[in-house]
Design a protein around this motif. Structure first.
Motif, PDB file in Angstrom:
ATOM      1  N   GLN A 106       4.465  54.291  59.198  1.00 41.37           N
ATOM      2  CA  GLN A 106       3.749  53.733  58.054  1.00 41.37           C
ATOM      3  C   GLN A 106       2.873  52.546  58.449  1.00 41.37           C
ATOM      4  O   GLN A 106       2.805  51.534  57.764  1.00 41.37           O
ATOM      5  CB  GLN A 106       4.726  53.339  56.938  1.00 41.37           C
ATOM      6  CG  GLN A 106       5.469  54.528  56.351  1.00 41.37           C
ATOM      7  CD  GLN A 106       6.360  54.161  55.189  1.00 41.37           C
ATOM      8  OE1 GLN A 106       6.614  52.993  54.913  1.00 41.37           O
ATOM      9  NE2 GLN A 106       6.870  55.168  54.505  1.00 41.37           N
TER      10      GLN A 106
ATOM     11  N   THR B 184      13.731  53.565  57.006  1.00 45.44           N
ATOM     12  CA  THR B 184      13.616  54.279  55.735  1.00 45.44           C
ATOM     13  C   THR B 184      14.564  53.736  54.673  1.00 45.44           C
ATOM     14  O   THR B 184      14.485  54.159  53.513  1.00 45.44           O
ATOM     15  CB  THR B 184      13.901  55.778  55.934  1.00 45.44           C
ATOM     16  OG1 THR B 184      15.163  55.931  56.600  1.00 45.44           O
ATOM     17  CG2 THR B 184      12.798  56.435  56.748  1.00 45.44           C
TER      18      THR B 184
ATOM     19  N   ASN C 288       7.875  61.308  54.552  1.00 41.94           N
ATOM     20  CA  ASN C 288       7.036  60.326  53.873  1.00 41.94           C
ATOM     21  C   ASN C 288       5.607  60.812  53.775  1.00 41.94           C
ATOM     22  O   ASN C 288       4.716  60.089  53.470  1.00 41.94           O
ATOM     23  CB  ASN C 288       7.089  58.995  54.632  1.00 41.94           C
ATOM     24  CG  ASN C 288       8.382  58.239  54.341  1.00 41.94           C
ATOM     25  OD1 ASN C 288       8.424  57.409  53.441  1.00 41.94           O
ATOM     26  ND2 ASN C 288       9.431  58.534  55.086  1.00 41.94           N
TER      27      ASN C 288
ATOM     28  N   SER D   1      15.289  51.477  51.993  1.00 41.38           N
ATOM     29  CA  SER D   1      14.392  50.667  51.175  1.00 41.38           C
ATOM     30  C   SER D   1      14.972  49.296  50.862  1.00 41.38           C
ATOM     31  O   SER D   1      16.193  49.088  50.900  1.00 41.38           O
ATOM     32  CB  SER D   1      14.091  51.385  49.864  1.00 41.38           C
ATOM     33  OG  SER D   1      15.285  51.520  49.096  1.00 41.38           O
TER      34      SER D   1
END
Length: 218
Positions: free
Chosen positions: A35, A115, A218, A117
Protein backbone atom coordinates in the motif's frame (compact mmCIF):
# COMPACT_ATOMS: atom_id res chain seq x y z
CA UNK A 1 -1.69 5.01 28.95
CA UNK A 2 -0.31 2.24 26.79
CA UNK A 3 2.94 1.69 24.89
CA UNK A 4 3.31 -0.26 21.67
CA UNK A 5 6.03 -2.85 21.16
CA UNK A 6 6.64 -3.81 17.50
CA UNK A 7 8.94 -6.81 17.12
CA UNK A 8 11.08 -6.86 13.97
CA UNK A 9 14.11 -8.88 15.01
CA UNK A 10 13.72 -12.12 13.04
CA UNK A 11 16.02 -13.87 10.57
CA UNK A 12 13.70 -13.50 7.55
CA UNK A 13 14.80 -17.05 6.66
CA UNK A 14 11.67 -18.38 4.96
CA UNK A 15 11.18 -15.30 2.80
CA UNK A 16 14.85 -15.30 1.75
CA UNK A 17 14.54 -18.95 0.73
CA UNK A 18 11.37 -18.16 -1.22
CA UNK A 19 13.03 -15.33 -3.13
CA UNK A 20 16.00 -17.53 -4.02
CA UNK A 21 13.75 -20.41 -5.13
CA UNK A 22 11.82 -18.03 -7.40
CA UNK A 23 14.99 -16.53 -8.86
CA UNK A 24 14.06 -13.12 -7.46
CA UNK A 25 16.17 -10.45 -5.82
CA UNK A 26 16.36 -11.15 -2.09
CA UNK A 27 14.66 -8.38 -0.11
CA UNK A 28 13.88 -8.34 3.59
CA UNK A 29 10.17 -9.07 3.94
CA UNK A 30 9.62 -6.02 6.14
CA UNK A 31 10.93 -3.77 3.38
CA UNK A 32 8.61 -5.06 0.64
CA UNK A 33 6.06 -2.50 -0.53
CA UNK A 34 2.51 -2.74 0.76
CA UNK A 35 0.00 0.00 0.00
CA UNK A 36 2.75 2.42 -0.99
CA UNK A 37 5.15 1.89 1.89
CA UNK A 38 7.40 -0.84 3.34
CA UNK A 39 5.52 -3.47 5.32
CA UNK A 40 7.13 -2.44 8.61
CA UNK A 41 6.09 1.20 8.16
CA UNK A 42 2.50 0.16 7.40
CA UNK A 43 2.45 -1.86 10.63
CA UNK A 44 3.89 1.06 12.59
CA UNK A 45 1.38 3.46 11.02
CA UNK A 46 -1.56 1.24 11.98
CA UNK A 47 -0.19 0.95 15.51
CA UNK A 48 0.24 4.72 15.88
CA UNK A 49 -3.34 5.26 14.72
CA UNK A 50 -4.49 3.86 18.08
CA UNK A 51 -4.22 5.51 21.49
CA UNK A 52 -0.63 4.41 22.13
CA UNK A 53 1.66 7.08 23.57
CA UNK A 54 4.84 5.57 22.09
CA UNK A 55 5.95 2.86 19.67
CA UNK A 56 9.12 0.92 20.48
CA UNK A 57 10.45 -1.09 17.53
CA UNK A 58 12.67 -4.01 18.56
CA UNK A 59 15.33 -4.97 16.01
CA UNK A 60 17.91 -7.75 15.80
CA UNK A 61 18.89 -9.35 12.51
CA UNK A 62 19.36 -6.83 9.67
CA UNK A 63 18.94 -3.94 12.10
CA UNK A 64 21.04 -1.53 10.02
CA UNK A 65 18.94 -1.77 6.87
CA UNK A 66 15.64 -1.70 8.78
CA UNK A 67 16.69 1.30 10.88
CA UNK A 68 17.33 3.32 7.73
CA UNK A 69 13.69 2.78 6.70
CA UNK A 70 12.27 3.54 10.14
CA UNK A 71 14.25 6.79 10.26
CA UNK A 72 12.12 7.96 7.33
CA UNK A 73 9.01 7.77 9.51
CA UNK A 74 8.35 11.23 10.88
CA UNK A 75 6.77 10.65 14.28
CA UNK A 76 8.43 11.42 17.60
CA UNK A 77 6.58 8.55 19.26
CA UNK A 78 8.69 5.98 17.40
CA UNK A 79 11.84 4.69 19.11
CA UNK A 80 14.18 1.86 18.11
CA UNK A 81 15.93 -0.58 20.39
CA UNK A 82 18.30 -3.31 19.17
CA UNK A 83 18.67 -6.65 20.93
CA UNK A 84 22.17 -7.02 22.42
CA UNK A 85 22.26 -10.51 20.86
CA UNK A 86 20.65 -11.16 17.49
CA UNK A 87 20.13 -14.91 17.95
CA UNK A 88 17.25 -14.68 20.42
CA UNK A 89 13.65 -15.86 20.61
CA UNK A 90 10.53 -13.71 20.43
CA UNK A 91 10.17 -13.73 24.22
CA UNK A 92 13.54 -12.01 24.56
CA UNK A 93 12.71 -9.38 21.93
CA UNK A 94 9.43 -8.64 23.69
CA UNK A 95 11.17 -8.29 27.03
CA UNK A 96 13.67 -5.87 25.52
CA UNK A 97 10.84 -3.67 24.29
CA UNK A 98 8.84 -3.94 27.50
CA UNK A 99 11.87 -2.91 29.57
CA UNK A 100 12.08 0.32 27.55
CA UNK A 101 8.37 1.18 27.73
CA UNK A 102 7.06 4.11 29.75
CA UNK A 103 3.49 2.89 30.27
CA UNK A 104 2.02 0.27 32.59
CA UNK A 105 0.32 -1.48 29.66
CA UNK A 106 1.77 -2.71 26.37
CA UNK A 107 0.28 -3.44 22.95
CA UNK A 108 2.55 -6.02 21.29
CA UNK A 109 2.50 -6.32 17.50
CA UNK A 110 4.60 -8.32 15.04
CA UNK A 111 6.10 -6.12 12.30
CA UNK A 112 4.92 -8.57 9.62
CA UNK A 113 1.24 -7.92 10.42
CA UNK A 114 0.48 -4.85 8.25
CA UNK A 115 -3.09 -5.98 7.60
CA UNK A 116 -4.15 -5.74 11.24
CA UNK A 117 -6.13 -2.51 11.23
CA UNK A 118 -5.89 0.30 13.76
CA UNK A 119 -9.53 -0.43 14.59
CA UNK A 120 -8.76 -4.03 15.56
CA UNK A 121 -5.67 -3.00 17.51
CA UNK A 122 -7.78 -0.46 19.39
CA UNK A 123 -10.33 -3.19 20.16
CA UNK A 124 -7.51 -5.30 21.59
CA UNK A 125 -6.48 -2.40 23.81
CA UNK A 126 -10.06 -1.91 24.97
CA UNK A 127 -10.28 -5.63 25.74
CA UNK A 128 -7.74 -5.10 28.52
CA UNK A 129 -9.15 -1.90 29.95
CA UNK A 130 -12.73 -3.21 29.91
CA UNK A 131 -11.75 -6.37 31.76
CA UNK A 132 -12.89 -6.77 35.39
CA UNK A 133 -9.22 -7.58 36.12
CA UNK A 134 -7.15 -5.49 33.67
CA UNK A 135 -3.85 -6.26 35.41
CA UNK A 136 -4.51 -9.99 35.03
CA UNK A 137 -5.83 -9.99 31.46
CA UNK A 138 -4.32 -10.66 28.05
CA UNK A 139 -6.46 -9.30 25.21
CA UNK A 140 -5.46 -10.95 21.94
CA UNK A 141 -6.46 -11.27 18.29
CA UNK A 142 -8.70 -14.33 18.17
CA UNK A 143 -8.25 -17.13 15.65
CA UNK A 144 -11.58 -18.86 16.02
CA UNK A 145 -13.54 -18.50 19.24
CA UNK A 146 -13.85 -14.94 20.59
CA UNK A 147 -14.59 -13.48 24.00
CA UNK A 148 -13.25 -15.10 27.16
CA UNK A 149 -11.12 -18.12 26.25
CA UNK A 150 -10.04 -21.22 28.15
CA UNK A 151 -7.20 -22.11 25.79
CA UNK A 152 -4.33 -20.32 24.05
CA UNK A 153 -4.18 -22.86 21.23
CA UNK A 154 -3.05 -21.24 17.97
CA UNK A 155 -2.79 -17.75 19.43
CA UNK A 156 0.04 -15.26 19.08
CA UNK A 157 0.50 -11.60 18.22
CA UNK A 158 -0.96 -9.01 18.44
CA UNK A 159 -2.03 -8.78 22.07
CA UNK A 160 -2.16 -6.30 24.93
CA UNK A 161 -1.66 -6.68 28.67
CA UNK A 162 -0.12 -5.13 31.77
CA UNK A 163 3.65 -4.78 31.73
CA UNK A 164 4.02 -6.68 34.99
CA UNK A 165 2.47 -9.79 33.43
CA UNK A 166 5.04 -9.68 30.64
CA UNK A 167 7.92 -9.22 33.04
CA UNK A 168 6.69 -12.12 35.18
CA UNK A 169 6.35 -14.56 32.28
CA UNK A 170 9.07 -13.41 29.88
CA UNK A 171 12.06 -13.12 32.21
CA UNK A 172 14.35 -16.12 31.78
CA UNK A 173 12.36 -17.51 28.86
CA UNK A 174 13.84 -18.35 25.46
CA UNK A 175 10.72 -19.28 23.56
CA UNK A 176 8.01 -18.28 21.15
CA UNK A 177 4.86 -16.63 22.48
CA UNK A 178 2.33 -19.47 22.45
CA UNK A 179 3.93 -21.66 25.16
CA UNK A 180 4.09 -18.59 27.39
CA UNK A 181 0.41 -17.84 26.77
CA UNK A 182 -0.45 -21.43 27.66
CA UNK A 183 1.45 -21.06 30.93
CA UNK A 184 -0.45 -17.84 31.69
CA UNK A 185 -3.83 -19.52 31.13
CA UNK A 186 -2.79 -22.44 33.34
CA UNK A 187 -1.98 -19.94 36.09
CA UNK A 188 -5.36 -18.24 35.87
CA UNK A 189 -4.56 -15.23 33.69
CA UNK A 190 -7.71 -14.08 31.85
CA UNK A 191 -7.48 -14.53 28.09
CA UNK A 192 -9.85 -12.46 25.97
CA UNK A 193 -10.13 -13.04 22.21
CA UNK A 194 -10.92 -10.05 19.98
CA UNK A 195 -12.48 -10.83 16.58
CA UNK A 196 -10.58 -10.01 13.39
CA UNK A 197 -12.21 -7.62 10.95
CA UNK A 198 -11.50 -10.09 8.12
CA UNK A 199 -9.28 -13.06 7.28
CA UNK A 200 -6.49 -10.83 6.00
CA UNK A 201 -5.84 -9.65 9.54
CA UNK A 202 -4.88 -13.20 10.47
CA UNK A 203 -2.02 -13.45 7.98
CA UNK A 204 1.57 -13.26 9.14
CA UNK A 205 3.89 -12.68 6.20
CA UNK A 206 6.40 -15.51 6.40
CA UNK A 207 6.53 -16.58 2.74
CA UNK A 208 6.06 -14.85 -0.60
CA UNK A 209 2.67 -16.52 -1.05
CA UNK A 210 1.54 -14.82 2.17
CA UNK A 211 2.54 -11.48 0.68
CA UNK A 212 0.65 -12.23 -2.53
CA UNK A 213 -2.48 -13.04 -0.50
CA UNK A 214 -2.53 -9.68 1.27
CA UNK A 215 -1.80 -7.80 -1.96
CA UNK A 216 -4.63 -9.54 -3.80
CA UNK A 217 -6.92 -9.15 -0.82
CA UNK A 218 -6.47 -5.39 -0.86
Amino acid sequence: MISAIVTAAGKNRRMREDFKARGMEVIHKLLIDFQGMPIILKTIQNTLNTDVMECIVVLGHFSDEITVIIDEFDDDRVRVTVNPEVHVELSESLLNGVSKSKSDYCLCVAADQPTVSAETLENIIEGVFNSPEPENTVSILARGKTGYLDSAKGLGMPFACHKNLLKKYLVGKEDNLNPILREMVKDGVILYGVPARDDLELININKYDDYLKIVKGN
